[in-house]
Write an enzyme that holds these catalytic residues in place. Structure first.
Site, PDB file in Angstrom:
ATOM      1  N   CYS A   1       0.864  -1.069  -0.083  1.00  0.00           N
ATOM      2  CA  CYS A   1       0.124   0.070  -0.107  1.00  0.00           C
ATOM      3  C   CYS A   1       0.805   1.398   0.054  1.00  0.00           C
ATOM      4  CB  CYS A   1      -0.799  -0.040   1.279  1.00  0.00           C
ATOM      5  SG  CYS A   1      -2.179   1.527   1.321  1.00  0.00           S
TER       6      CYS A   1
ATOM      7  N   CYS B   1      36.084 -10.657  -3.197  1.00  0.00           N
ATOM      8  CA  CYS B   1      36.133  -9.575  -1.984  1.00  0.00           C
ATOM      9  C   CYS B   1      35.552  -8.119  -2.355  1.00  0.00           C
ATOM     10  CB  CYS B   1      37.613  -9.304  -1.531  1.00  0.00           C
ATOM     11  SG  CYS B   1      37.519  -7.853  -0.229  1.00  0.00           S
TER      12      CYS B   1
END
Length: 286
Positions: free
Chosen positions: A112, A138
């Site tokens: 909503c 990494c």
């Protein structure tokens, strides 16, 4: 989540809704009965939030969606202690609330959303900014190199692909959470396209390595492209298909999911420390 106020042209009421968690009156919003094809982006930052194909008429007085664009919306407890608030996962702007069990659609979910939290972008037009997610070892090095690419608006490092909620670095490093060290690349689609991003990704890491990246071995270091829309998926598949004519490609393609931000000390790591990546560098591939 701290707000990033990006749009300088917001009205006072839009600021009230987006940053003070206000609500527009029901049946007054611009998009309540709006069903054109396209996407709805965050009024503050411009990140795509919802596809028009997931919008439905709920009769509740506000725009309703039964799904979000992957990784675009963050769900958190509302300050009333009862409802679940939804905010833009990038800038933290308030969107509305999410409800379950109402049986409006087969997905049984209703986002909503306040119309003033959204901006509609018609089908065929580009959003102000967009995002892709890349895992290639990494995340310090992947982020460092993506930040240097013209057209990249912002980057953040975090974790994606696993089942644990809000994992820590230490938990992800065990390899048991299913997450990958991931970089969120936020880009200006008017300055750079998806193919350029994907090709660049393959030039800054070893996509032939199956077990990790360089000396970093483990599930969390594997190579993955996470897509948020079908264009990104198609481009990733096409580039990988091209590379497979010459290379062994270990990179996986997965649909984006919840993106959990890494701890602050991981963000912009090399800029903070003055160090340089130890296993990431750009090389010619194409």
């Amino acid at each position: 989540m701290k707000h990033k106020i990006i749009n300088p042209n917001l009205s006072d009421f839009e600021k009230f809704v987006l940053f003070s968690k206000g609500t527009e009156r029901p049946f007054t919003g611009e998009y309540e009965n709006h069903f054109k094809e396209g996407i709805y982006v965050c009024k503050n930052c411009g990140i795509p939030l919802y596809n028009s194909s997931d919008k439905f008429h709920s009769g509740c007085g506000w725009p309703a969606f039964d799904d979000e664009i992957p990784g675009a919306v963050k769900k958190q407890p509302d300050r009333d202690g009862i409802r679940t608030e939804i905010v833009c996962a990038y800038c933290g702007a308030h969107l509305g609330h999410v409800f379950y069990g109402e049986k409006f659609t087969p997905k049984d979910v209703r986002h909503c959303v306040n119309s003033v939290s959204l901006l509609f972008v018609p089908k065929g037009e580009k959003p102000p900014i967009d995002r892709m997610f890349f895992a290639g070892g990494c995340f310090w090095g992947v982020e460092h190199l993506f930040k240097q690419l013209e057209g990249v608006f912002d980057t953040r490092v975090g974790y994606m692909g696993g089942t644990w909620k809000n994992p820590t670095y230490e938990q992800v490093c065990t390899g048991l959470t299913g997450h990958y060290e991931t970089v969120e690349v936020i880009f200006d689609p008017k300055k750079i396209d998806e193919e350029t991003l994907v090709r660049y990704f393959f030039e800054i890491h070893d996509f032939t390595q199956e077990s990790g990246q360089g000396p970093d071995i483990g599930e969390q270091y594997k190579s993955v492209i996470f897509y948020t829309n079908e264009t990104q998926r198609r481009v990733a598949e096409e580039v990988i298909s091209f590379l497979k004519q010459k290379y062994k490609v270990a990179t996986q393609i997965k649909r984006a999911s919840d993106f959990w931000l890494a701890e602050d000390y991981h963000q912009d790591y090399y800029e903070k420390t003055g160090k340089v990546p130890y296993c990431h560098f750009r090389r010619k591939v194409f």
